[in-house]
Design a protein around this motif. Structure first.
Motif, PDB file in Angstrom:
ATOM      1  N   ALA A  74      11.886  11.777 -51.977  1.00 16.93           N
ATOM      2  CA  ALA A  74      10.513  12.331 -51.691  1.00 16.93           C
ATOM      3  C   ALA A  74      10.565  13.949 -51.530  1.00 16.93           C
ATOM      4  O   ALA A  74       9.802  14.344 -52.274  1.00 16.93           O
ATOM      5  CB  ALA A  74       9.675  11.803 -50.496  1.00 16.93           C
ATOM      6  N   ALA A 113       2.402  17.162 -47.590  1.00 14.53           N
ATOM      7  CA  ALA A 113       1.600  15.981 -47.829  1.00 14.53           C
ATOM      8  C   ALA A 113       2.010  15.079 -48.684  1.00 14.53           C
ATOM      9  O   ALA A 113       1.908  13.903 -48.682  1.00 14.53           O
ATOM     10  CB  ALA A 113       0.186  16.456 -48.305  1.00 14.53           C
ATOM     11  N   ASP A 114       2.632  15.692 -49.923  1.00 17.49           N
ATOM     12  CA  ASP A 114       3.252  14.754 -50.823  1.00 17.49           C
ATOM     13  C   ASP A 114       4.308  13.762 -50.409  1.00 17.49           C
ATOM     14  O   ASP A 114       4.580  12.674 -50.622  1.00 17.49           O
ATOM     15  CB  ASP A 114       3.473  15.402 -52.170  1.00 17.49           C
ATOM     16  CG  ASP A 114       4.602  16.501 -51.996  1.00 17.49           C
ATOM     17  OD1 ASP A 114       4.596  16.885 -50.726  1.00 17.49           O
ATOM     18  OD2 ASP A 114       5.188  16.830 -52.993  1.00 17.49           O
ATOM     19  N   VAL A 115       5.039  14.438 -49.499  1.00 18.37           N
ATOM     20  CA  VAL A 115       6.205  13.658 -49.000  1.00 18.37           C
ATOM     21  C   VAL A 115       5.843  12.620 -47.924  1.00 18.37           C
ATOM     22  O   VAL A 115       6.363  11.690 -47.766  1.00 18.37           O
ATOM     23  CB  VAL A 115       7.467  14.775 -48.343  1.00 18.37           C
ATOM     24  CG1 VAL A 115       8.472  14.090 -47.775  1.00 18.37           C
ATOM     25  CG2 VAL A 115       7.879  15.734 -49.183  1.00 18.37           C
ATOM     26  N   ASP A 116       5.073  13.319 -47.167  1.00 21.91           N
ATOM     27  CA  ASP A 116       4.170  12.344 -46.149  1.00 21.91           C
ATOM     28  C   ASP A 116       3.581  11.178 -47.019  1.00 21.91           C
ATOM     29  O   ASP A 116       3.832   9.839 -46.485  1.00 21.91           O
ATOM     30  CB  ASP A 116       3.339  13.163 -45.377  1.00 21.91           C
ATOM     31  CG  ASP A 116       2.552  12.111 -44.204  1.00 21.91           C
ATOM     32  OD1 ASP A 116       1.895  11.378 -44.709  1.00 21.91           O
ATOM     33  OD2 ASP A 116       2.778  12.371 -42.974  1.00 21.91           O
ATOM     34  N   GLY A 117       2.998  11.268 -47.941  1.00 20.67           N
ATOM     35  CA  GLY A 117       2.221  10.261 -48.776  1.00 20.67           C
ATOM     36  C   GLY A 117       3.324   9.355 -49.105  1.00 20.67           C
ATOM     37  O   GLY A 117       3.267   8.235 -49.033  1.00 20.67           O
ATOM     38  N   SER A 118       4.408   9.776 -49.917  1.00 18.22           N
ATOM     39  CA  SER A 118       5.377   8.977 -50.314  1.00 18.22           C
ATOM     40  C   SER A 118       6.098   8.148 -49.124  1.00 18.22           C
ATOM     41  O   SER A 118       6.189   6.763 -49.636  1.00 18.22           O
ATOM     42  CB  SER A 118       6.382   9.707 -51.038  1.00 18.22           C
ATOM     43  OG  SER A 118       7.497   9.167 -51.722  1.00 18.22           O
ATOM     44  N   SER A 121       3.376   5.260 -47.985  1.00 15.68           N
ATOM     45  CA  SER A 121       3.141   4.339 -48.876  1.00 15.68           C
ATOM     46  C   SER A 121       4.190   3.345 -49.104  1.00 15.68           C
ATOM     47  O   SER A 121       4.373   2.052 -49.442  1.00 15.68           O
ATOM     48  CB  SER A 121       2.791   4.873 -50.420  1.00 15.68           C
ATOM     49  OG  SER A 121       4.176   5.444 -50.782  1.00 15.68           O
TER      50      SER A 121
END
Length: 382
Positions: A74, A113-118, A121
């Motif tokens: 991620a 945020a993109d790492v957190d979201g990955s 999920s």
């Protein structure tokens, strides 16, 4: 197209290899692990299984390795490099130990945020906020250990990394919380057992799990999930002066979190917990292998053991059925509850520790100190 097929074949091969160690290392998300872990990762785990490493240690290593691989993909778009460069280790610290107040003013502070979201999920990230310093240290320690087992050196002892961890912890202080917010003491346990009132397989199993886990000294969920029929030995009944003799059973623990497995750690069950356990094994027709197993939709008893997380889920389900807040309790509450209840009933600490198999007097006595302070004279001056 051929490349995609080759990649899929590699994933399928890793899934099959993970199956070969599943008996020693229970795995819930085999297919996801096969996609995240590399061939070298799986080979390392197979080697550790063959070397006889303890089941609990292997579970922790696998859990942390899977998280690290998921985070690495991620955060960088690639599998973890071995050995990891210092910059990647510093990035890991920055993503997991950060200041919540600074985050409100600077959205780029902490985990992107993109790492957190990955990670969220995929189910690898559930809590909100920075990680516990102990969790970050443990994952870095396991990362370092896995690096050494590959015959490589890493930058885990670098002054820059140590300084980053120290400064990050200062910036993001966290209150140390118990693994279970509340202990499952005798009164709470009675409410949970009241929800297991029928003779259905599920009620019989859950009643046995709760009673055995508590009465055997607050066994860890991994020990309950991994309990096998071969570990149980029938003992002579305990004679009672004012009633019929009580059934007795010995549990040979083998290797546990705090033992090497070379000594034969034994705990005993007497009376109702033995009756509950026997009722479940008789109803489920269990005469060998795993004691506590999954139950299918149509009441079919699986041949494989439940996983440790299922023990936690069962307890929380019973907590909700009892009308209590499931957020207040976890499976570890049975362990802390056993010592708390022993203290409340005046059982000497050494005797309780013989059953709980605590090695640290300081840790075990903390439950006794809390019970003594709550009911002692110092708390009743008015």
């Amino acid at each position: 197209m051929a490349k995609a097929k080759k990649t899929q074949n590699a994933v399928e091969r890793r899934a099959e290899e993970l199956d070969t160690i599943a008996a020693v290392l229970p795995i819930e998300r085999r297919d996801e692990l096969a996609e995240l872990l590399t061939d070298h990762d799986v080979e390392t785990l197979r080697h550790l299984v063959n070397q006889g490493m303890g089941d609990n240690t292997l579970r922790a290593l696998t859990s942390d390795l899977t998280y690290l691989e998921a985070w690495g993909l991620a955060a960088t778009g690639q599998s973890l490099p071995w050995p990891a460069p210092e910059a990647l280790l510093l990035k890991f610290v920055a993503h997991h130990l950060w200041d919540p107040e600074r985050r409100t003013a600077d959205p780029d502070h902490g985990m992107p945020a993109d790492v957190d979201g990955s990670l969220r999920s995929q189910g690898f990230l559930k809590s909100v906020g920075p990680h516990s310093p102990s969790t970050v240290r443990r994952r870095l320690a396991n990362w370092s250990t896995l690096t050494r087992w590959r015959g490589l050196d890493g930058a885990f002892a670098s002054p820059a990394l140590k300084s980053a961890i120290r400064l990050a912890i200062r910036a993001a202080p966290r209150q140390r919380l118990r693994k279970s917010a509340k202990a499952v003491t005798g009164d709470v346990l009675a409410k949970l057992l009241a929800t297991c009132a029928t003779d259905s397989l599920r009620d019989l199993r859950d009643r046995a799990i709760l009673m055995v886990a508590f009465a055997s000294g607050g066994r860890r969920r991994s020990e309950i999930a991994g309990l096998r029929r071969e570990q149980l030995t029938v003992e002579p009944p305990i004679e009672m002066p004012d009633g019929p003799p009580l059934p007795s059973l010995a549990i040979h623990l083998g290797r546990t979190k705090t033992s090497s497995g070379e000594q034969d750690d034994v705990v005993y069950l007497t009376g109702r917990p033995v009756e509950a356990l026997n009722a479940w094994m008789t109803a489920a027709k269990i005469d060998s292998g795993s004691v506590f197993r999954a139950i299918g939709r149509w009441g079919t008893v699986s041949r494989r053991a439940i996983d440790p997380q299922s023990v936690n889920a069962i307890l929380k389900q019973r907590v909700e059925l009892a009308g209590l807040d499931s957020g207040d309790f976890s499976a570890h509450g049975l362990r802390s509850g056993y010592l708390t209840e022993a203290a409340n009933r005046g059982v000497p600490l050494p005797e309780a520790m013989e059953q709980s198999r605590h090695r640290s007097v300081q840790q075990a006595s903390s439950y006794y100190n809390s019970a003594t302070r709550r009911s002692g004279r110092a708390a009743r001056l008015l």
